[in-house]
Scaffold this active site. Structure first.
Site, PDB file in Angstrom:
ATOM      1  N   VAL A  76      74.761  40.032  72.657  1.00 12.42           N
ATOM      2  CA  VAL A  76      75.230  41.105  73.541  1.00 12.42           C
ATOM      3  C   VAL A  76      74.491  40.948  74.868  1.00 12.42           C
ATOM      4  CG1 VAL A  76      75.277  43.614  73.891  1.00 12.42           C
ATOM      5  CG2 VAL A  76      75.677  42.651  71.602  1.00 12.42           C
ATOM      6  N   ASN A 105      83.069  46.005  85.813  1.00 12.95           N
ATOM      7  CA  ASN A 105      84.313  45.487  86.382  1.00 12.95           C
ATOM      8  C   ASN A 105      85.133  44.677  85.359  1.00 12.95           C
ATOM      9  OD1 ASN A 105      86.122  43.731  87.770  1.00 12.95           O
ATOM     10  ND2 ASN A 105      85.040  44.189  89.673  1.00 12.95           N
ATOM     11  N   ASN A 159      69.941  42.697  80.417  1.00 12.18           N
ATOM     12  CA  ASN A 159      69.873  42.052  81.733  1.00 12.18           C
ATOM     13  C   ASN A 159      70.248  43.001  82.858  1.00 12.18           C
ATOM     14  OD1 ASN A 159      70.313  39.645  83.721  1.00 12.18           O
ATOM     15  ND2 ASN A 159      72.279  40.713  83.654  1.00 12.18           N
ATOM     16  N   SER A 213      60.705  41.874  86.305  1.00 11.90           N
ATOM     17  CA  SER A 213      60.618  41.453  87.706  1.00 11.90           C
ATOM     18  C   SER A 213      59.170  41.470  88.164  1.00 11.90           C
ATOM     19  CB  SER A 213      61.440  42.412  88.560  1.00 11.90           C
ATOM     20  OG  SER A 213      61.110  42.259  89.918  1.00 11.90           O
ATOM     21  N   TYR A 226      62.181  51.088  91.687  1.00  7.67           N
ATOM     22  CA  TYR A 226      62.512  49.818  91.020  1.00  7.67           C
ATOM     23  C   TYR A 226      61.254  49.226  90.393  1.00  7.67           C
ATOM     24  CZ  TYR A 226      64.168  44.995  90.390  1.00  7.67           C
ATOM     25  OH  TYR A 226      64.503  43.765  89.855  1.00  7.67           O
ATOM     26  N   VAL A 259      65.662  34.868  92.106  1.00  3.63           N
ATOM     27  CA  VAL A 259      66.689  33.933  91.630  1.00  3.63           C
ATOM     28  C   VAL A 259      67.875  34.140  92.574  1.00  3.63           C
ATOM     29  CG1 VAL A 259      68.278  33.435  89.719  1.00  3.63           C
ATOM     30  CG2 VAL A 259      65.924  34.125  89.218  1.00  3.63           C
ATOM     31  N   SER A 261      71.160  35.230  93.780  1.00  2.00           N
ATOM     32  CA  SER A 261      72.166  36.147  93.201  1.00  2.00           C
ATOM     33  C   SER A 261      72.578  37.187  94.233  1.00  2.00           C
ATOM     34  CB  SER A 261      71.618  36.877  91.961  1.00  2.00           C
ATOM     35  OG  SER A 261      70.823  37.979  92.344  1.00  2.00           O
TER      36      SER A 261
END
Ligand SMILES: NC(=O)c1ccc[n+]([C@@H]2O[C@H](COP(=O)([O-])OP(=O)(O)OC[C@H]3O[C@@H](n4cnc5c(N)ncnc54)[C@H](OP(=O)(O)O)[C@@H]3O)[C@@H](O)[C@H]2O)c1
Length: 339
Positions: A76, A105, A159, A213, A226, A259, A261
């Site tokens: 998953v 989405n 993730n 992170s 964050y 990374v 993205s």
């Protein structure tokens, strides 16, 4: 023929220890205490650096077969339609897992599922689950739980993540941004893990991979929410890892620097900033329990970060984030003028 014998140099350990003893006998106890402290510090620095090199370049990770690869198990992946999550989905499918892709989405998710079928095909199954983790209520998590009820989940990749739109002082951060970061990074991770762990415990196998992170490894001014949400993940993962190890479950917190993205807004890879494909390949080949930076250059940076006083790291990050904010605001102004 005459030859000249050159004696091989050798380390006379006994001699060195004896001279240290002599020194210690003639000097004060303070000398002995400082010497012991220095030797201990040097040995522990050497040990952590060697461990880092071993992990980054030599030791193989746990084989994914241990978690059910090629045995009909599912992986998953949350936030699976883009970036790092999309790569986890593709590479775990190639490794032999059926994949459940979760994100908001539907078109993007279907296109990743289709890509997996085209690239991997065979017996691999894919399924999608549409969910907005920023606004998911109990009924959304209940429907995820019922979808997973009779499924053997071997791998969970927590993730999905959200950061601030740009570095901003907490006092000026929009309330909905703070809410969404906490709902996605903290609440979604806990809720999805809560749904999946009991099945893993009953099967006595599983991998839970949480995406951490560097922002959570030290306090990050102007990314306070964050940063704190990722620190939560590190602590949550470490506690879970210890609880679940005797039950056959591996919990890894992958401490990640940049990374390429959409989230990082970085488009070009470099030695310090890999593409998602490279990054995920490294993560999946170095699986082991604990909190560490799987990518080689990230692990070196992590080592440096932990070798200097935290106050220096925090001050550097504050300076960096002020600069990023200035540039982001200038870019926004330019775009507003163009529009
Ligand atoms: N990239 C980096 O430099 C970096 C560095 C350190 C840590 N990380 C961590 O790595 C993870 C992945 O980051 P990334 O850079 O790959 O991000 P990304 O490219 O922005 O992808 C984010 C994924 O999450 C999904 N998503 C976003 N908001 C969602 C929501 N409210 N509900 C459900 N799904 C949502 C997105 O799909 P939809 O839009 O379709 O929902 C997308 O699939 C995050 O946890 C991040 O904190 C990244």
């Amino acid at each position: 023929m005459a030859s000249t014998m050159i004696p091989a140099p050798h380390l006379d350990v006994r001699g060195v220890l004896q001279s240290v003893r002599n020194e210690a006998n003639t000097r004060s106890p303070l000398f002995l205490a400082l010497f012991t402290l220095g030797a201990f510090t040097a040995a522990s620095a050497l040990w952590s650096f060697s461990r880092l090199l071993l992990r980054a370049f030599i030791l193989p990770g746990v084989n994914l077969r241990k978690f059910g690869a090629k045995k009909g198990s599912w992986a998953v992946v949350t936030g699976a339609s883009d970036g790092i999550g999309r790569e986890f989905a593709v590479q775990l499918a190639k490794a032999g897992f059926n994949i459940l892709l979760a994100a908001r989405n539907p078109e993007k998710l279907s296109s990743v599922a289709l890509e997996i079928q085209e690239k991997v095909g065979g017996d691999i199954q894919t399924d999608t689950f549409i969910i907005d983790f920023a606004h998911a209520d109990n009924s959304a998590y209940e429907s995820l739980a019922s979808k997973l009820q009779n499924i053997d989940v071997g791998v969970l990749v927590n993730n999905v993540g959200k950061s601030h739109d740009m570095p901003t002082d907490f006092v000026d951060t929009p309330a909905d941004e703070i809410h969404d970061i906490l709902a996605i990074n903290v609440n979604a991770t806990v809720r999805v893990t809560e749904i999946i762990v009991p099945g893993m415990v009953s099967r006595r196998r599983g991998l839970i991979l949480n995406m951490g992170s560097f922002a959570g490894a030290a306090p990050s001014p102007m990314l306070a929410t964050y940063s704190a949400s990722k620190a939560f993940l590190a602590t949550f993962s470490a506690a879970l890892a210890t609880e679940l190890k005797p039950k056959g479950i591996t919990v890894e917190h992958a401490n990640t620097y940049f990374v390429v993205s959409a989230m990082s807004k970085i488009r070009r890879p470099s030695a310090l900033i890999p593409l998602p494909r490279t990054y995920v390949r490294t993560v999946l080949s170095t699986i082991r329990p604990g909190n560490f930076a799987p990518y080689w250059s990230h692990s070196l940076l992590d080592y440096v970060m932990h070798s200097v006083p935290e106050s220096l790291v925090v001050a550097y990050e504050h300076m960096l984030h002020k600069d990023i904010r200035k540039r982001a605001l200038r870019k926004r102004e330019r775009q507003a003028k163009k529009a």
